[in-house]
Design a protein around this motif. Structure first.
Motif, PDB file in Angstrom:
ATOM      1  N   ASN A 535       0.833  -1.216   0.000  1.00  0.00           N
ATOM      2  CA  ASN A 535       0.000   0.000   0.000  1.00  0.00           C
ATOM      3  C   ASN A 535       0.864   1.261   0.000  1.00  0.00           C
ATOM      4  O   ASN A 535       0.554   2.240  -0.688  1.00  0.00           O
ATOM      5  CB  ASN A 535      -0.932   0.005   1.219  1.00  0.00           C
ATOM      6  N   ARG A 536       1.938   1.236   0.774  1.00  0.00           N
ATOM      7  CA  ARG A 536       2.814   2.408   0.815  1.00  0.00           C
ATOM      8  C   ARG A 536       3.519   2.633  -0.517  1.00  0.00           C
ATOM      9  O   ARG A 536       3.702   3.782  -0.932  1.00  0.00           O
ATOM     10  CB  ARG A 536       3.842   2.242   1.942  1.00  0.00           C
ATOM     11  N   TYR A 537       3.906   1.560  -1.159  1.00  0.00           N
ATOM     12  CA  TYR A 537       4.542   1.722  -2.470  1.00  0.00           C
ATOM     13  C   TYR A 537       3.554   2.316  -3.486  1.00  0.00           C
ATOM     14  O   TYR A 537       3.949   3.086  -4.367  1.00  0.00           O
ATOM     15  CB  TYR A 537       5.087   0.391  -2.969  1.00  0.00           C
ATOM     16  N   GLU A 538       2.269   1.963  -3.380  1.00  0.00           N
ATOM     17  CA  GLU A 538       1.270   2.575  -4.252  1.00  0.00           C
ATOM     18  C   GLU A 538       1.166   4.075  -3.992  1.00  0.00           C
ATOM     19  O   GLU A 538       1.029   4.876  -4.926  1.00  0.00           O
ATOM     20  CB  GLU A 538      -0.093   1.897  -4.037  1.00  0.00           C
ATOM     21  N   LEU A 539       1.215   4.456  -2.701  1.00  0.00           N
ATOM     22  CA  LEU A 539       1.157   5.878  -2.365  1.00  0.00           C
ATOM     23  C   LEU A 539       2.388   6.622  -2.902  1.00  0.00           C
ATOM     24  O   LEU A 539       2.272   7.735  -3.433  1.00  0.00           O
ATOM     25  CB  LEU A 539       1.069   6.053  -0.843  1.00  0.00           C
ATOM     26  N   ILE A 548      10.269   7.335   1.684  1.00  0.00           N
ATOM     27  CA  ILE A 548       9.333   7.867   2.677  1.00  0.00           C
ATOM     28  C   ILE A 548       9.694   9.290   3.106  1.00  0.00           C
ATOM     29  O   ILE A 548       8.806  10.097   3.410  1.00  0.00           O
ATOM     30  CB  ILE A 548       9.271   6.916   3.898  1.00  0.00           C
ATOM     31  N   LYS A 549      10.967   9.614   3.099  1.00  0.00           N
ATOM     32  CA  LYS A 549      11.390  10.949   3.504  1.00  0.00           C
ATOM     33  C   LYS A 549      10.857  11.999   2.526  1.00  0.00           C
ATOM     34  O   LYS A 549      10.324  13.038   2.935  1.00  0.00           O
ATOM     35  CB  LYS A 549      12.917  10.999   3.592  1.00  0.00           C
ATOM     36  N   LEU A 597      10.031  -8.519   3.184  1.00  0.00           N
ATOM     37  CA  LEU A 597      10.128  -7.206   3.840  1.00  0.00           C
ATOM     38  C   LEU A 597      11.565  -6.688   3.818  1.00  0.00           C
ATOM     39  O   LEU A 597      11.808  -5.505   3.563  1.00  0.00           O
ATOM     40  CB  LEU A 597       9.627  -7.302   5.289  1.00  0.00           C
ATOM     41  N   ALA A 598      12.517  -7.578   4.100  1.00  0.00           N
ATOM     42  CA  ALA A 598      13.917  -7.152   4.132  1.00  0.00           C
ATOM     43  C   ALA A 598      14.397  -6.691   2.757  1.00  0.00           C
ATOM     44  O   ALA A 598      15.223  -5.782   2.657  1.00  0.00           O
ATOM     45  CB  ALA A 598      14.791  -8.299   4.638  1.00  0.00           C
ATOM     46  N   GLN A 599      13.860  -7.290   1.707  1.00  0.00           N
ATOM     47  CA  GLN A 599      14.285  -6.912   0.362  1.00  0.00           C
ATOM     48  C   GLN A 599      13.681  -5.599  -0.102  1.00  0.00           C
ATOM     49  O   GLN A 599      14.350  -4.818  -0.779  1.00  0.00           O
ATOM     50  CB  GLN A 599      13.893  -8.028  -0.626  1.00  0.00           C
ATOM     51  N   LEU A 600      12.437  -5.334   0.272  1.00  0.00           N
ATOM     52  CA  LEU A 600      11.704  -4.228  -0.349  1.00  0.00           C
ATOM     53  C   LEU A 600      11.323  -3.091   0.592  1.00  0.00           C
ATOM     54  O   LEU A 600      11.013  -1.996   0.119  1.00  0.00           O
ATOM     55  CB  LEU A 600      10.411  -4.774  -0.989  1.00  0.00           C
ATOM     56  N   ALA A 601      11.304  -3.331   1.903  1.00  0.00           N
ATOM     57  CA  ALA A 601      10.653  -2.383   2.808  1.00  0.00           C
ATOM     58  C   ALA A 601      11.516  -1.190   3.188  1.00  0.00           C
ATOM     59  O   ALA A 601      11.058  -0.317   3.910  1.00  0.00           O
ATOM     60  CB  ALA A 601      10.206  -3.098   4.082  1.00  0.00           C
TER      61      ALA A 601
END
Length: 793
Positions: A535-539, A548-549, A597-601
């Protein structure tokens, strides 16, 4: 005749000569020059001592060794004399000795009368003793300031008079010095302040004389008087205008009057404005009217925990230097290496809270591997718990031997949090781990790691390390900026953070407690985090930013519309206290989402901190290691475990109790982890929990688990397009799990879960059985085809 004889007897035959020790004028000049030169040498050696005393510790016993070199400006002489005066003498007050020697030298050199010289020496010695005792009283934890004499005298006086008595003695001696040397009197002090007050009063009463006529100022201005000269005007044949020739003043200087050429052409300047999009114009207007969006506004009165909640743990005095221990270890290292015919050109010591690093420079022609192989022999000669040899030290041409201190110093969390390096750290997620061997506070940014793996044997400091990480972030970040997901299979380590659930914790919507202890909920939480990541990547995609920064900066500038689903994104830190237990019970169902998660987050602000006490290969797999570049190793029992964590040896030679190695993919750094006790964590959480909080904890996206579809009948027309392929995969592998479908068919979590429910409804797999795989009810592909054909009829 008799009288003459008596007179002759009364006269002595030889006159007694009086012996005189007064030096000649030439000898006075020579002696005065010597004292002046000696005073300058002492001054520079004293100054240099405060910067080089640690490096010159090994030289003090080798004064007669010609090849030994000291770092002091005056080499071995300066190091030895400075050590005698500064450390074993009067400390900082010893700077008065070069001054007294210089004054004495000037008296002799200039041939002055030495009438008051003895008085200067007497009062100089009194002042030296007073300063030394005062520094020993006010700075007892820093022996180099007051020296050994000041420290011992202060200690002796305190045994008889106590601290108050010593303080009163110092005040009395100060009054004696002021009265005798500076003629201090109460009347003189009162007269001084009275005269200063009257002087200030008179200065304020003085007013500058006003200027009555401004024409007088014009008359004072300097004017250039010129003679009137009859000059025929010169006509320009091009413009037909009369040019005025230059005037001449009385001094005969040419004064050229600038003339402006008249022109009819006017220049119009058009301002180029940058075209802005309509949404940027609206954003600027909103920022102008309402200011930037402040995510902290909902908890605007939130107060960060104060330093007083943390204990000092007796470490206020810093590191204590044991000179005998340093000298003893140095001699044993040198003698051990000499026994194996390894010569040393130089050795110096760097004292840390737990370990002292001895840096040695071997003589030319010595192989580094030869020193490395003597690790056990050096440990035997030093009788140490375990030493570590760094051959060579990265970035230096030396070999390092780390030897544990006999009396280790506890590094308190308070001293680390209060340090300027942490307080002024311009990082997104600063973490203060502890202190290095050189006693420097070690601060790193979790956002740049971006994930961290922590391992070590039982009781070596992993849980304290996790508390140090969480405490650092609680002291630096607002509840709106960061959320924690705490996984605690032990059920007792992280329960203290329940009090800050509505401030800092995140959980699933249907979960009662924020701290996760059930393995089934761990799987659902990890899958929910993967949904949050997507969802965050869509945003970020719709906002056209990369991380995110940048996204939060754009949202604060009101360039993103909340009606389009945009919101401020806090950082999310997932903390797992015992990862090995999860791997044993859940296996691939945990490893797969963690690896994803470790690869993409990293870019969307989700960071993982995983701790385990069993660093074996089946727990810390290659997939996990590849995505966790930041690793912390506490003491482990074998070199194999050390290689599993760090890809290098050394963790098996640590001494425990917070002694750890940290690597971020390059060099390995030895640290002493900051100690934060359980009552301190309780005080911090109590302080935060007593403040106004959000209505509920931060909610993660809802995840539909595998067990949610049990008993639901699916219509054949509603089946997934990949239903048949999934059924063939399940029957072929004879293993009914959603993770198998995800890997083989490259599907998402939700879709794989729905297919499993459809397979259960079709009678291909059995019901949900916890962490075990579902039972496959169809034995082979042929039976599966028959089952599906019968359904279609």
């Amino acid at each position: 005749m008799a009288k003459k004889r008596t007179k002759s007897k009364s006269k002595p035959t030889t006159a007694k000569k009086r012996v005189s020790f007064r030096p000649s004028k030439q000898n006075k000049i020579i002696l005065g020059s010597l004292l002046i030169v000696l005073s300058i040498a002492l001054f520079f050696s004293f100054m240099s001592y405060y910067f080089t005393w640690q490096e010159d510790q090994s030289i003090l016993s080798e004064f007669a060794h010609r090849n030994a070199e000291a770092s002091n400006l005056l080499n071995k002489f300066g190091a030895s004399v400075s050590h005698f005066f500064m450390y074993q003498g009067f400390g900082l007050a010893s700077f008065a000795f070069p001054l007294l020697l210089a004054i004495t030298g000037l008296y002799l050199f200039l041939g002055l009368s030495g009438k008051g010289l003895i008085g200067k020496w007497v009062w100089g010695l009194v002042g030296i003793i007073w300063v030394s005792v005062a520094l020993g009283f006010f700075a007892a934890e820093l022996p180099l300031l007051g020296g050994l004499i000041g420290y011992e005298m202060n200690d002796f006086l305190q045994d008889y008079t106590g601290k108050i008595g010593v303080f009163l003695i110092l005040i009395f001696m100060l009054m004696v010095i002021l009265v005798r040397l500076f003629n201090f009197t109460p009347e003189g002090v009162a007269n001084f302040f009275r005269s200063q007050r009257q002087k200030i009063k008179s200065d304020l009463q003085k007013d500058a004389p006003p200027v009555e006529n401004m024409d007088e100022l014009d008359e004072l201005s300097v004017q250039l008087e010129t003679k009137e000269v009859d000059v025929a005007p010169v006509v320009d044949t091009y413009t037909h205008k009369k040019d005025i020739p230059p005037l001449q003043n009385e001094a005969g200087l040419d004064v050229n009057l600038p003339q402006e050429e008249e022109t009819d052409i006017s220049l119009e300047v058009e301002k180029v404005t940058e075209e802005k999009e309509e949404k940027d114009i609206k954003a600027e207007k909103l920022v102008k009217d309402f200011g930037e969006f402040d995510p902290k506004l909902e908890l605007g009165n939130y107060k960060f925990p104060p330093l007083e909640l943390l204990e000092a743990h007796g470490a206020s005095g810093g590191i204590t230097i044991n000179q005998e221990e340093l000298e003893e270890n140095k001699n044993r290292i040198v003698s051990t290496l000499k026994n194996y015919k390894i010569g040393i050109a130089q050795i110096k010591a760097t004292i840390g809270p737990t370990v002292t690093l001895y840096e040695i420079v071997p003589e030319a022609g010595i192989r580094i591997s030869k020193i490395k192989n003597l690790e056990d022999d050096i440990a035997l000669s030093l009788a140490a718990l375990g030493i570590r040899i760094i051959a060579p030290i990265p970035g230096k041409g030396t070999v390092g031997i780390e030897v544990p201190n006999k009396n280790a110093t506890i590094v308190s969390m308070r001293s680390v949090i209060a340090s300027n390096k942490f307080q002024k750290a311009e990082m997104e997620l600063p973490i203060a781990f502890g202190k290095t061997i050189s006693n420097e506070t070690f601060v790193v940014d979790l956002a740049k790691m971006p994930h961290m793996l922590m391992a070590g044997a039982t009781g070596q400091g992993k849980s304290v390390g996790l508390n140090a990480v969480i405490t650092s972030l609680l002291y630096k970040k607002h509840p709106a900026e960061i959320k924690f997901i705490l996984v605690d299979p032990k059920k007792v380590e992280l329960t203290l953070y329940n009090k800050i659930e509505r401030h800092f914790l995140a959980k699933l919507p249907d979960s009662e407690e924020a701290i996760i202890t059930d393995n089934t909920k761990v799987i659902n939480t990890l899958n929910s985090l993967c949904i949050e990541m997507d969802n965050r990547y869509e945003l970020l995609k719709t906002a056209m930013v990369r991380n995110i920064k940048e996204y939060n900066a754009k949202f604060k500038a009101r360039k993103l519309n909340p009606n389009d689903g945009h919101k401020f994104l806090p950082y999310i830190v997932l903390v797992i206290d015992e990862f090995a237990d999860l791997i044993m019970t859940a296996g691939k169902e945990v490893e797969t989402p963690i690896a994803r998660l470790a690869q993409l987050a990293r870019a969307i602000g989700i960071h993982l901190i995983i701790a385990t006490q069993r660093p074996s290969v089946n727990v810390i797999t290659g997939i996990i290691k590849a995505n966790f570049p930041a690793r912390i190793a506490f003491r482990v029992t074998s070199k194999i475990d050390s290689r599993t964590i760090l890809d290098a040896q050394g963790a098996d030679q640590l001494i425990g109790r917070g002694d750890m190695l940290f690597t971020q993919g390059n060099d390995v750094t030895r640290l002493q982890c900051a100690f934060v006790d359980t009552p301190e964590v309780g005080k911090i959480t109590e302080y935060i929990g007593s403040q106004r909080a959000y209505p509920e904890a931060h909610l993660l996206p809802e995840y539909v688990g595998e067990d949610s579809g049990t008993g639901i009948d699916y219509d054949i027309s509603d089946r997934d397009a990949m239903f048949r392929e999934a059924a063939e995969v399940i029957v072929t592998a004879q293993q009914g799990s959603a993770s198998l479908i995800q890997r083989k068919l490259k599907l998402g979590y939700n879709r794989a879960g729905r297919i499993i429910d459809q397979l259960e409804a079709a009678g291909i797999v059995g019901p949900f059985e916890g962490s075990k795989a579902r039972q496959v009810l169809v034995p082979d592909i042929y039976s599966l085809e028959q089952l599906l054909e019968n359904e279609s009829k």
